[in-house]
Structure formats: structure tokens, C-alpha cells
Scaffold this active site. Structure first.
Site, mmCIF file in Angstrom:
data_model
loop_
_atom_site.group_PDB
_atom_site.id
_atom_site.type_symbol
_atom_site.label_atom_id
_atom_site.label_comp_id
_atom_site.label_asym_id
_atom_site.label_seq_id
_atom_site.Cartn_x
_atom_site.Cartn_y
_atom_site.Cartn_z
ATOM 1 N N CYS A 81 0.832 -1.199 0.000
ATOM 2 C CA CYS A 81 0.000 0.000 0.000
ATOM 3 C C CYS A 81 0.870 1.253 0.000
ATOM 4 O O CYS A 81 1.989 1.245 0.511
ATOM 5 C CB CYS A 81 -0.943 0.011 1.207
ATOM 6 S SG CYS A 81 -0.153 -0.397 2.778
ATOM 7 N N ASP A 82 0.345 2.283 -0.598
ATOM 8 C CA ASP A 82 1.018 3.581 -0.569
ATOM 9 C C ASP A 82 0.006 4.671 -0.877
ATOM 10 O O ASP A 82 -1.062 4.402 -1.438
ATOM 11 C CB ASP A 82 2.178 3.643 -1.558
ATOM 12 C CG ASP A 82 3.260 4.630 -1.114
ATOM 13 O OD1 ASP A 82 2.931 5.581 -0.378
ATOM 14 O OD2 ASP A 82 4.432 4.446 -1.495
ATOM 15 N N GLN A 83 0.365 5.876 -0.480
ATOM 16 C CA GLN A 83 -0.524 7.013 -0.673
ATOM 17 C C GLN A 83 0.243 8.144 -1.349
ATOM 18 O O GLN A 83 1.392 8.421 -1.004
ATOM 19 C CB GLN A 83 -1.072 7.487 0.670
ATOM 20 C CG GLN A 83 -2.150 8.553 0.568
ATOM 21 C CD GLN A 83 -2.686 8.929 1.939
ATOM 22 O OE1 GLN A 83 -1.983 9.517 2.744
ATOM 23 N NE2 GLN A 83 -3.937 8.568 2.216
ATOM 24 N N GLY A 118 -3.341 3.666 -2.909
ATOM 25 C CA GLY A 118 -3.253 2.454 -3.708
ATOM 26 C C GLY A 118 -2.985 1.233 -2.839
ATOM 27 O O GLY A 118 -2.312 1.322 -1.820
#
Length: 205
Positions: A81-83, A118
Site C-alpha cells: 500500500c502507498d498514498q 493504492g
């Protein structure tokens, strides 16, 4: 009590974020954490140069993190996950100093930015699922005096997030309007993630 997996494989969160960890724990999911060790800017640059949107960049970073941990734990299910934070086509990264954070917040008063969160589930380097959710965040036109007080109270915590705020705490006071769910803002859209975990048979449906 945590919900057990349906098989011998483990569920692994490829993030060191205490906020993402708390979301999974609150949902009663059994998992481990193993933060991905990647050069985010090296992953991001070619994707940006290809003309990708912030949503696509967030997904690419989530995939890269999931694959990185999957190489170490190939039989397990890895949540990458990442933002990404963007405004007017410009991507933002964590501020290097308190002065930078104050300047960034001051420049964004009364304006709207986008948080793209994401996610991906990877096993043995195979991408089983990916998703991105977005939230539009509009700052109040707050005063310099308020901003000074906010900086004094938040302190070094403003350097821990790309927006120089933590929405689950004091940062809520910065906003006039938010379009998007809480989970997306924190960086782990839980409802689509839980649906994917059920669909893949990773947790009970």
C-alpha cells in the site's frame, strides 16, 4: 479475537505505518507486518515520466512494495500500500523540516488536494488484486495565528505524513470539506480490501 486465515499462509502488511496497522487490527484480522524496503522515488520517477496519473502512481508504488516483501515471503499474501498526495498536477512528499511544513500548509490554505491510496495483494510475485481509492481534501482559509498554534502543538509529527497533518488527530482542524472515506484518508481503504480478502479466500466470507 483476530480472525484466522483459511490456510497455512500468512497475511503480511508491507507497511510500518501504525495507523494502517491499527485499522487492520480493529477489523479483527490476523496479520504480520514487514515494511517494504524500496526506493520510492526511483519507482515513482519513470511512472511519472510516462504520464501516469497520481492514482496510477499510488498503485505502482503499492505494487512495488507488495512485490518487494513477496520476494522475501513468497508463500504468504502480501498487502502492499502507498498514498500519493497531489494538487494541480504536482506531487507532494514528506517535508524535510518544520519550516518547510509550515510553508506548505500556508500555501495550501483554502485549496483542495487529492489523496490517492493504492493497494495490492501479491503472492509469489503474482498480483492477485489491486485497487486505488481517492479523497479530495479542502483546507480552511485558516489564520497565521492558528497555523502557528497548530505547528506548536503538532511539533515533529507534521514530518511523518506527506500532507504535514494527521487527520486522525489534530489535523482535522485544518479542513473545511472532505470528499472521501476515512480509511482512504488514513491510507488503507478497508472496505474494498476486506472484500478482496474474502473473494480470494484469505479470510472467511
Amino acid at each position: 479475537m483476530p480472525m484466522p486465515l483459511d490456510h497455512g499462509s500468512r497475511l503480511v502488511l508491507a507497511s510500518g505505518s501504525p495507523f494502517r496497522k491499527a485499522l487492520l487490527q480493529a477489523a479483527g484480522i490476523e496479520f504480520e507486518t514487514l515494511p517494504a524496503d524500496i526506493d520510492e522515488r526511483a519507482v515513482e520517477q519513470p511512472v511519472r515520466e510516462s504520464g501516469a496519473t497520481p492514482d496510477e502512481i499510488a498503485t505502482a508504488l503499492a505494487l512495488a512494495k507488495g512485490r518487494s516483501v513477496s520476494s522475501l515471503r513468497p508463500t504468504d499474501f502480501i498487502i502492499g500500500c502507498d498514498q500519493v498526495m497531489s494538487m494541480d498536477g504536482v506531487l507532494f512528499h514528506k517535508c524535510a523540516s518544520l519550516d518547510d511544513a509550515r510553508a506548505q500548509l500556508a500555501s495550501m490554505r483554502g485549496r483542495t488536494h487529492r489523496l490517492s491510496s493504492g493497494m495490492a495483494i501479491v503472492r509469489n510475485d503474482e498480483v492477485l488484486w489491486s485497487h486505488v481509492s481517492a479523497a479530495n481534501m479542502t483546507f480552511r482559509n485558516f489564520s497565521d495565528a492558528f497555523l502557528d498554534g497548530y505547528m506548536d502543538r503538532a511539533g515533529g509529527k507534521v514530518l511523518l505524513s506527506v500532507g504535514a497533518y494527521q487527520y486522525e488527530g489534530l489535523g482535522q482542524q485544518l479542513f473545511e470539506k472532505v470528499e472521501g472515506d476515512y480509511f482512504t484518508i488514513i491510507g488503507l481503504p478497508m472496505l474494498p480490501l476486506l472484500a478482496a480478502l474474502r473473494d480470494l479466500g484469505i479470510i472467511h466470507g
